[in-house]
Design a protein around this motif. Structure first.
Motif, short mmCIF file in Angstrom:
data_model
loop_
_atom_site.label_atom_id
_atom_site.label_comp_id
_atom_site.label_asym_id
_atom_site.label_seq_id
_atom_site.Cartn_x
_atom_site.Cartn_y
_atom_site.Cartn_z
N MET A 85 59.46 45.59 48.00
CA MET A 85 58.20 46.29 48.09
C MET A 85 57.52 46.22 46.71
N LYS A 86 56.23 45.95 46.72
CA LYS A 86 55.46 45.86 45.48
C LYS A 86 55.09 47.24 44.97
N TYR A 87 54.80 47.31 43.67
CA TYR A 87 54.44 48.57 43.02
C TYR A 87 53.26 49.24 43.73
N GLU A 88 52.23 48.45 44.07
CA GLU A 88 51.05 48.99 44.74
C GLU A 88 51.41 49.61 46.09
N GLU A 89 52.34 48.99 46.80
CA GLU A 89 52.79 49.52 48.09
C GLU A 89 53.55 50.83 47.90
N LEU A 90 54.34 50.90 46.84
CA LEU A 90 55.06 52.14 46.56
C LEU A 90 54.09 53.29 46.29
N ILE A 91 53.07 53.02 45.51
CA ILE A 91 52.06 54.05 45.22
C ILE A 91 51.32 54.44 46.49
N GLU A 92 50.96 53.44 47.29
CA GLU A 92 50.24 53.71 48.54
C GLU A 92 51.06 54.56 49.50
N ASN A 93 52.38 54.35 49.52
CA ASN A 93 53.25 55.06 50.45
C ASN A 93 53.84 56.35 49.87
N MET A 94 53.49 56.67 48.63
CA MET A 94 54.00 57.90 48.00
C MET A 94 53.41 59.11 48.71
N THR A 95 54.26 60.07 49.02
CA THR A 95 53.80 61.29 49.68
C THR A 95 53.39 62.31 48.62
N PRO A 96 52.60 63.30 49.00
CA PRO A 96 52.25 64.36 48.05
C PRO A 96 53.49 65.08 47.51
N GLN A 97 54.54 65.19 48.32
CA GLN A 97 55.77 65.84 47.88
C GLN A 97 56.46 65.03 46.77
N ILE A 98 56.50 63.72 46.94
CA ILE A 98 57.10 62.85 45.92
C ILE A 98 56.26 62.93 44.64
N HIS A 99 54.94 62.90 44.80
CA HIS A 99 54.04 63.01 43.66
C HIS A 99 54.32 64.30 42.87
N GLN A 100 54.43 65.41 43.56
CA GLN A 100 54.72 66.69 42.90
C GLN A 100 56.09 66.68 42.25
N SER A 101 57.06 66.06 42.90
CA SER A 101 58.41 65.98 42.36
C SER A 101 58.43 65.17 41.07
N LEU A 102 57.69 64.07 41.03
CA LEU A 102 57.61 63.26 39.82
C LEU A 102 56.92 64.02 38.69
#
Length: 88
Positions: A1-18
């Motif tokens: 999976m490409k970096y752009e795809e990872l960002i696109e598929n990131m959930t708000p929960q993962i974003h908050q966790s990071l």
């Protein structure tokens, strides 16, 4: 999976966790973030913000608006005009 795809598929929960991991300097398990992990997390959070959030909610946003609606200072991204004076 490409970096752009990872960002696109990131959930708000993962974003908050990071974001939380960056703030605390450790993962939820208590393990300390390495410098490389911290940098990678910061890049991912900023990329997610750019793609999914309005400008005023993004990480690092500085509100330059005064109470009267005018802007404080110059926009740091605005190109500056340089004057070259010939003193000959």
């Amino acid at each position: 999976m490409k970096y752009e795809e990872l960002i696109e598929n990131m959930t708000p929960q993962i974003h908050q966790s990071l974001k939380r991991a960056i703030e605390l300097g450790k993962w939820p398990s208590g393990q300390k973030l390495s410098t490389e992990q911290r940098d990678t997390c910061m890049r991912a959070v900023i990329a997610y913000d750019e793609k999914h959030l309005p400008q005023d909610q993004r990480t690092g946003f500085i509100d330059r608006t005064r109470k009267d609606g005018a802007q404080h200072g110059a926009d740091p991204l605005e190109p500056e005009v340089l004057k070259i004076l010939n003193t000959h």
